[in-house]
Design a protein around this motif. Structure first.
Motif: not given
Length: 608
Positions: A306-308, A461
């Motif tokens: 989700s972050k990168s 997310n």
């Protein structure tokens, strides 16, 4: 002997049984079950005994017997079998609760990844863009593609197709990939424009790497699988042994194993979504999705961080299976994408309403995975027809929720109703969001309205696959091709370059140094794959491009005249003839090298 009860005693016994009932336990014996009758039947007997016996006509007797039979059929039967051990959600009829009602915080599984999240290679050693790219397109993989491409070209020549072909080597294929990435950086109307000379659209790099005909021949003949094995697989069409993805299978399996968690272990929050790779090839696998920006193409299911936006795993949808799935396509997709033996436990999976179902969420919970996603009300097991539900008249920011064991179903009124299910969040924790609403005077004002906790986490997310799509589209090598497997090759190339850039960014963050921008990373990758520097000069220019005599064995009488050729630079720049005995060692171009005229040095300095 049957014991008769009056009305008050029967009601008292009925409520005592209801309070002391344990639905999960079995009766101790059949004897106990026969001793106590259902109070409803006892009440009916008491009532019948208390009434006076009156003679009935034949019509009334038949009507009463029919009514009694209907009553017995409509009465719910009592089962003596114990309840199943696994909890079945959504069987209660509790009303929807509001944000004023307190909800418990569910116990989530502890986050225990198999390895430390992040890049799984030596971060202290310098890793160039090419080194990171080679993690996904390794030399042995590219060698296999070269061998299959040469086999395919040879087969076509034996079939009578006339064209010039030279076997492709690993170095040539890396240069081919470099030119494809270069074309994603520098966009021109057609492929031929990249090799135009003395034109407003002229660009210098492609012609220095390889000729136009060489590039086109590789692009037309590149083949990922063994042509001989393709014929064997095609003979199995219509049978369970036929593999629809056989033509991309060697690279597909390699990219899937390398693009996954081999070199990068993800953080806790992951997202699942689909992606369309644009193509209209008639393969039987091409899908049409009217609500997608790319309506025609190959459908892929992606698991990304989700972050990168790092692509962890993916599958290609090949159409409806011949054997029906027990739980459905969406359930199988999520279960195939996650790999508990490789990932670990405690991960939180976010998904949209195509995948969300109570059965999937409960099975993920049993595997110690958390899940959160929007859901469709018509899904089996989801609550519906409950009291105190949201309606159109509810104000913006209204919250309703129901907890069924580990599952919490939340509804929130924004511009329209939003429904989310989660196993990792409480229903509401006091979070608010800003929205513009109209006041009593009809003016738009910004106000804080309550927002459920699962919806806040979902919005934060869920965008992992969207972020991956965004990074791919910046510099995509996608172009129209004659065969679907070449389209998938280009998409695999995009996945490799994007994951390589994400790894570069993570490594620089770990070393607390400034990472390269996405464009600079791609430019450096093109230079390294094509063997050029940023000015377009080959790296081997000063090592191999040195002046050497055209003829080395001649007698002293003819040394001054024999073997001389016209200087190329003098002919192009000054439009005059000048013979020279010198040429370039690497490219064989004749150039002047005298005291008052050094065309060789001028060419090196001007990069011509």
């Amino acid at each position: 002997m049957r014991r008769l009860l009056n009305v008050d005693q029967a009601l008292k016994l009925f409520f005592e049984l209801e309070e002391n009932a344990e639905p999960d336990s079995e009766p101790e014996s059949d004897e106990c079950d026969d001793e106590v009758d259902d109070p409803l039947f006892v009440l009916e007997e008491v009532k019948r005994e208390g009434e006076e016996e009156q003679p009935l006509t034949s019509t009334q007797s038949v009507s009463r017997r029919s009514a009694e039979r209907r009553g017995r059929h409509d009465m719910p039967t009592r089962s003596r079998s114990p309840l199943p051990q696994a909890a079945k959600p959504h069987l209660s009829s509790e009303p929807w609760k509001s944000d004023g009602d307190a909800d418990i915080t569910p116990e989530c599984s502890r986050f225990q990844p198999r390895r430390t999240p992040g890049v799984q290679i030596e971060t202290l050693c310098p890793q160039s863009p090419k080194d990171l790219f080679l993690l996904f397109f390794a030399t042995d993989t590219v060698s296999t593609i070269c061998a299959n491409t040469n086999k395919n070209a040879t087969k076509n020549q034996h079939l009578g197709k006339k064209y010039k072909w030279t076997d492709v080597e690993t170095e040539h294929l890396y240069q081919f990939f470099g030119l494809l990435i270069y074309m994603s950086l520098v966009s021109l109307p057609s492929l031929r424009d990249y090799w135009r000379q003395n034109h407003i659209l002229s660009v210098p790099l492609p012609s220095k790497v390889m000729t136009r005909d060489r590039f086109r021949s590789i692009f037309w003949k590149i083949h990922l699988s063994d042509p001989e094995e393709d014929l064997k697989n095609d003979a199995k069409k219509g049978t369970p042994g036929h593999d629809k993805l056989f033509r991309i299978r060697p690279l597909y399996d390699e990219i899937l194993s390398r693009a996954g968690i081999a070199y990068y272990h993800p953080r806790r929050e992951l997202s699942v979504d689909e992606r369309m790779v644009a193509t209209k090839a008639k393969t039987g696998m091409t899908q049409y999705m009217k609500d997608k920006p790319t309506k025609w193409g190959m459908k892929m299911f992606i698991l990304a961080e989700s972050k990168s936006g790092y692509t962890i795993s993916f599958t290609i949808y090949t159409g409806k299976n011949q054997t029906a799935s027990e739980h459905g396509l969406a359930y199988d997709v999520v279960m195939n994408l996650i790999q508990p033996s490789c990932l670990g436990t405690g991960y939180h999976i976010y998904m949209d309403n195509f995948y969300t179902s109570p059965r999937l969420f409960l099975d993920l919970t049993s595997m110690r995975f958390g899940a959160c996603g929007t859901y469709r009300e018509n899904r089996k097991g989801c609550p519906k027809d409950r009291t105190n539900a949201l309606n159109r008249k509810c104000p913006r920011g209204s919250v309703r929720w129901i907890r069924e064991g580990p599952l919490v179903f939340v509804k929130w009124m924004d511009t329209r109703e939003v429904s989310v299910c989660s196993t990792i969040h409480p229903a509401f924790s006091g979070e608010t969001v800003r929205r513009k609403v109209k006041d009593r005077d009809g003016h738009w004002v910004t106000r804080e309205i309550p927002c459920p906790t699962p919806i806040m986490a979902y919005n934060k997310n869920m965008g992992g696959v969207d972020l991956s799509d965004q990074l791919i589209q910046y510099y995509s090598t996608h172009r129209k091709t004659a065969h679907w497997y070449r389209t998938m090759l280009l998409h695999f190339l995009d996945i490799a370059t994007t994951n390589a850039f994400i790894m570069h960014h993570e490594m620089c963050s770990a070393k607390q140094v400034q990472p390269m921008a996405h464009k600079d990373f791609m430019v450096e990758l093109v230079c390294q794959l094509c063997g050029m520097d940023k000015t377009g000069v080959p790296h081997s220019r000063r090592a191999e491009h040195i002046p050497v005599p055209i003829l080395t064995d001649t007698d002293a009488v003819q040394k001054a005249t024999k073997g001389r050729l016209r200087c190329k630079r003098c002919l192009q720049e000054d439009n005059r003839r000048s013979d020279t005995p010198w040429k370039c060692q690497a490219c064989g171009v004749p150039l002047c090298l005298v005291v008052d005229r050094n065309c060789f040095l001028e060419c090196v300095n001007s990069d011509t």
